[in-house]
Design a protein around this motif. Structure first.
Motif, PDB file in Angstrom:
ATOM      1  N   SER A 156      -0.163 -12.010   1.153  1.00 55.58           N
ATOM      2  CA  SER A 156      -0.626 -11.611  -0.181  1.00 55.58           C
ATOM      3  C   SER A 156      -2.139 -11.789  -0.273  1.00 55.58           C
ATOM      4  O   SER A 156      -2.771 -12.301   0.667  1.00 55.58           O
ATOM      5  CB  SER A 156       0.067 -12.463  -1.239  1.00 55.58           C
ATOM      6  OG  SER A 156      -0.535 -13.753  -1.323  1.00 55.58           O
ATOM      7  N   SER A 175      -0.005 -10.022  -6.071  1.00 60.61           N
ATOM      8  CA  SER A 175       0.867  -9.758  -4.923  1.00 60.61           C
ATOM      9  C   SER A 175       1.565  -8.400  -5.078  1.00 60.61           C
ATOM     10  O   SER A 175       1.564  -7.789  -6.146  1.00 60.61           O
ATOM     11  CB  SER A 175       1.901 -10.875  -4.797  1.00 60.61           C
ATOM     12  OG  SER A 175       2.467 -11.175  -6.063  1.00 60.61           O
ATOM     13  N   ASP A 213       5.458  -9.183  -0.125  1.00 60.70           N
ATOM     14  CA  ASP A 213       4.511 -10.215   0.311  1.00 60.70           C
ATOM     15  C   ASP A 213       5.263 -11.524   0.552  1.00 60.70           C
ATOM     16  O   ASP A 213       6.230 -11.840  -0.144  1.00 60.70           O
ATOM     17  CB  ASP A 213       3.427 -10.435  -0.748  1.00 60.70           C
ATOM     18  CG  ASP A 213       2.256  -9.474  -0.597  1.00 60.70           C
ATOM     19  OD1 ASP A 213       2.136  -8.849   0.477  1.00 60.70           O
ATOM     20  OD2 ASP A 213       1.458  -9.364  -1.550  1.00 60.70           O
TER      21      ASP A 213
END
Length: 201
Positions: A85, A156, A160
């Protein structure tokens, strides 16, 4: 190698045991779900991953891949091994609880990460004398130059993940945060499930 994937149901918590050297992959399945995360020593529930001790050890408020996440006895308990992320995770905010939702205007019981933690530990036959501040994976708390904080949306995206590797035998607990009043879990304010896998050595 494929690994068995386990659900962290929306608004609920779960916990698992990790042996030293094993790792857990926590997956933001739908992209905008905050996962409050705790780790406790398997030998002593009084030793746990501590945000108050991690911040001065790292010298910053965002842990990143390669960092040791230390306990309240300043010993590494997990290694932050991998992060796909943008790397915005929160170490400042306490786990939500029923009191918090009362302050946000709720007049009836609201699911919360504090109760989720203790329910998840009970499923393993364990109890914790307190609720440590969690590592809030994917929670975006911007801090301005004057030190003011705000409630941001996660940065994110679906799929992720982070990988946390146990330095000692430990219990990792996770809560798919039930926050549906502030945009902590995205603009839609709809908590979703997340997943985890035990990666092994």
């Amino acid at each position: 190698m494929t690994h068995a994937q386990h659900s962290i149901p929306a608004r609920r918590g779960t916990a698992t045991r990790l042996g030293a050297g094993e790792a857990i992959r926590i997956i933001n399945t739908h992209g905008a779900q905050v996962v409050d995360t705790w780790a406790f020593s398997a030998d002593d529930m009084g030793e746990f991953m501590s945000m108050e001790h991690i911040r001065p050890t790292l010298g910053r408020i965002f842990p990143t891949a390669g960092d040791a996440l230390v306990s309240n006895r300043r010993r590494p308990i997990l290694m932050f091994e991998e992060d796909t992320s943008p790397g915005r995770h929160d170490t400042l905010i306490a786990a939500c609880d029923d009191y918090r939702y009362g302050l946000l205007g709720c007049t009836e019981y609201h699911d919360n990460c504090t109760d989720n933690l203790h329910a998840a530990l009970r499923q393993l036959g364990l109890t914790s004398p307190e609720t440590p501040s969690p590592l809030n994976l994917w929670m975006n708390i911007p801090v301005d130059a004057d030190g003011r904080t705000s409630w941001g949306e996660p940065l994110s995206k679906p799929g992720d993940h982070v990988v946390l590797r146990a330095v000692m035998d430990c219990i990792v607990a996770m809560s798919a945060c039930p926050q549906d009043i502030l945009p902590i879990n995205g603009a839609a304010c709809v908590p979703t499930e997340a997943h985890f896998e035990i990666v092994g050595r």
